[in-house]
Design an enzyme around this catalytic site. Structure first.
Site, PDB file in Angstrom:
ATOM      1  N   ARG A  75     -36.776  -9.279   0.628  1.00  0.00           N
ATOM      2  CA  ARG A  75     -36.692 -10.566   1.328  1.00  0.00           C
ATOM      3  C   ARG A  75     -35.767 -10.403   2.527  1.00  0.00           C
ATOM      4  NH1 ARG A  75     -33.033 -15.403  -0.123  1.00  0.00           N
ATOM      5  NH2 ARG A  75     -33.720 -16.842   1.482  1.00  0.00           N
ATOM      6  N   ASN A 297     -31.659 -20.096  -5.183  1.00  0.00           N
ATOM      7  CA  ASN A 297     -30.512 -19.200  -5.116  1.00  0.00           C
ATOM      8  C   ASN A 297     -29.492 -19.722  -6.105  1.00  0.00           C
ATOM      9  OD1 ASN A 297     -31.908 -18.050  -3.050  1.00  0.00           O
ATOM     10  ND2 ASN A 297     -30.494 -18.657  -1.426  1.00  0.00           N
ATOM     11  N   TYR A 299     -25.875 -18.995  -8.115  1.00  0.00           N
ATOM     12  CA  TYR A 299     -24.637 -18.201  -8.169  1.00  0.00           C
ATOM     13  C   TYR A 299     -23.707 -18.636  -9.287  1.00  0.00           C
ATOM     14  CZ  TYR A 299     -25.993 -15.848  -3.936  1.00  0.00           C
ATOM     15  OH  TYR A 299     -26.682 -15.061  -3.033  1.00  0.00           O
TER      16      TYR A 299
HETATM   17  O1  IFM Z   1     -24.401 -14.502   1.720  1.00  0.00           O
HETATM   18  C1  IFM Z   1     -24.917 -15.713   1.288  1.00  0.00           C
HETATM   19  C2  IFM Z   1     -26.352 -15.887   1.755  1.00  0.00           C
HETATM   20  O2  IFM Z   1     -26.462 -15.796   3.123  1.00  0.00           O
HETATM   21  C3  IFM Z   1     -26.881 -17.215   1.318  1.00  0.00           C
HETATM   22  N1  IFM Z   1     -26.680 -17.434  -0.085  1.00  0.00           N
HETATM   23  C4  IFM Z   1     -25.368 -17.184  -0.637  1.00  0.00           C
HETATM   24  C5  IFM Z   1     -24.895 -15.813  -0.214  1.00  0.00           C
HETATM   25  C6  IFM Z   1     -23.493 -15.543  -0.809  1.00  0.00           C
HETATM   26  O3  IFM Z   1     -22.585 -16.489  -0.357  1.00  0.00           O
END
Ligand code: IFM
Length: 455
Positions: A75, A297, A299
């Site tokens: 990606r 995404n 985290y």
């Molecule tokens: O580095 C970033 C990315 O550009 C977008 N999502 C989170 C990542 C980590 O902070």
């Protein structure tokens, strides 16, 4: 069961400004991140993306790394000002297009499927000068950019993501000013969010028309909120966090419009002095366009404590503040169950269709040992635990079809500069040398076998 089903996509992800460098090469125009990072005090260490990982010149080496990583897919994002230096030229910059041709062709030759994100935050500065995302005038240029790119690459690229993380663009860019363009205006941020979603809705049919049989989606960063206690104040704060972070994007994309409770909250806070006057007739239908997948995404989670009552008056916490050893260098708690919870919610509450983890990873700054090896055991553990959460989704019938590790390379981590390292590959930012970490070898084995180890 330790194995992913056949066809599950393993990939890794990057973005243009974070790795490319070469900011004034071959006709590239200025982006908001060039301007912002060169403004004193905006980025830690005074860092900028002028050189970054020098991927512009080293892309062949990076494709070779992807091959060693055994991934099915990669990606990447397109630097808008490399293609349209001031954002909306009728004729694209041929040298910019040629760069992405080299990458896409190189990936295909290597047997790796390109997944292209159109907007990963490097807006042409000229478009910001004309009002940026808070202005409705941004939509036509974005759709033009989507048209140019999907016409040009659409024969070879069959996976498209319109936007990466609208919450970050709107909130960090326009609400609290931590990211480019550094504006602090909640009302502007809410307008920005709307125009990002609207531009997505308008771009999807254009991409589909230019790129036959393609899969088109959008990527959201989602964070489950957990109330810190059973108090009413924490419950309300958590609901507002969810409205702010998750539902403001999920609801309109899923034909629900903007969440009424959050609209009322923003009105109470004075963030919508004219209500939703920027939402025009037909906008919500456009935003809720059918897509082929939703990118997530993931985290971490967030434990939410109300700031509306004094700590002494609130109920005792039932969720402890995460201890530092459970957090990454960013202070983000390692919480793989949150990945499962988000996916389950999308499937059961939103009926979102196919889901893809388009980013997941962690910042740990492990340096090479004396023997040159980068022993990043905590990153191995992070990936292992989150991949197990993915496997649980699949086993439970949640349509999760792929996982992209963030990131292929240590890179420019926005306002954090180069201090936070997310890479599977360690990068020496002085020399550009790349060195695969232990986590790289771990991920390469999982991608090759489709199986997680029995520890
Ligand atoms: O580095 C970033 C990315 O550009 C977008 N999502 C989170 C990542 C980590 O902070």
């Amino acid at each position: 069961m330790n194995s992913f089903p056949p066809g599950f996509v393993f990939g890794s992800a990057t973005s243009s400004y974070q790795i490319e460098g070469a900011v004034d090469v071959d006709g590239r125009g200025e982006s908001i991140w060039d301007r912002f990072s060169h403004t004193p005090g905006k980025v830690k260490g005074g860092d900028n993306g002028d050189i970054a990982c020098d991927h512009y010149h080293r892309f062949a080496e990076d494709i070779a790394l992807l091959q060693k990583l055994n991934v099915d897919a990669y990606r990447l994002s397109i630097a808008w000002p490399r293609i349209l230096p001031t954002g909306s030229e009728a004729t694209p910059n041929a040298k910019g297009l040629a760069f992405y041709d080299r990458i896409v062709d190189g990936l295909l030759e290597a047997g790796i499927t390109p997944w292209v994100t159109l907007y990963h935050w490097d807006l042409p500065q000229a478009l910001q000068d004309a009002g940026g995302w808070p202005s409705r005038g941004i939509i036509d240029p974005f759709v033009h950019f989507a048209d140019v790119m999907s016409r040009h690459l659409g024969d070879r690229v069959k996976h498209w993501i319109t936007h990466n993380e609208p919450w970050v663009v709107a909130t960090l860019g326009y609400w609290n000013g931590e990211h480019a363009p550094g504006i602090k205006d909640p009302n502007a941020a809410l307008k920005a969010a709307h125009h990002i979603l609207l531009s997505h809705g308008k771009a999807v049919p254009v991409i589909r028309a230019n790129s036959a049989d393609s899969q088109v989606g959008i990527t959201l960063n989602l964070t489950p909120g957990i109330p810190a206690s059973g108090s009413e104040a924490d419950r309300i704060a958590c609901q507002q966090f969810d409205g702010f972070f998750n539902r403001w994007y999920l609801d309109p994309l899923h034909k629900r419009g903007y969440p009424a409770d959050q609209v009322a909250h923003y009105e109470d806070e004075g963030h919508l002095p004219k209500g939703l006057d920027f939402v025009h007739d037909g906008d919500l239908e456009t935003i809720a366009v059918d897509t082929d997948f939703l990118g997530i995404n993931y985290y971490s989670r967030a434990i939410i404590r109300s700031d509306k009552v004094d700590e002494a008056d609130n109920a005792p916490r039932t969720q402890a503040v995460p201890p530092p050893e459970r957090c990454t260098d960013f202070g983000w708690e390692v919480w793989p169950d949150g990945l499962y919870d988000i996916m389950a919610r999308l499937h059961h509450d939103y009926d979102s269709g196919d889901l893809v983890v388009t980013e997941n990873g962690c910042a740990y700054s492990t340096e090479p040992d004396d023997d040159g090896r980068v022993k990043d055991a905590r990153r191995v553990s992070y990936f292992d635990s989150h991949l197990r959460a993915c496997l649980r989704c699949v086993t439970d019938g949640i349509p999760l079809t792929g996982y992209f590790a963030w990131s292929l390379l240590d890179n420019f981590e926005w306002a954090e500069g180069y201090e936070k390292r997310f890479g599977l590959t360690w990068v020496d930012f002085e020399t550009g040398e790349r060195r695969p970490k232990d986590s790289f070898r771990f991920f390469a084995e999982v991608a090759k076998t489709g199986t997680l180890p029995t520890w």
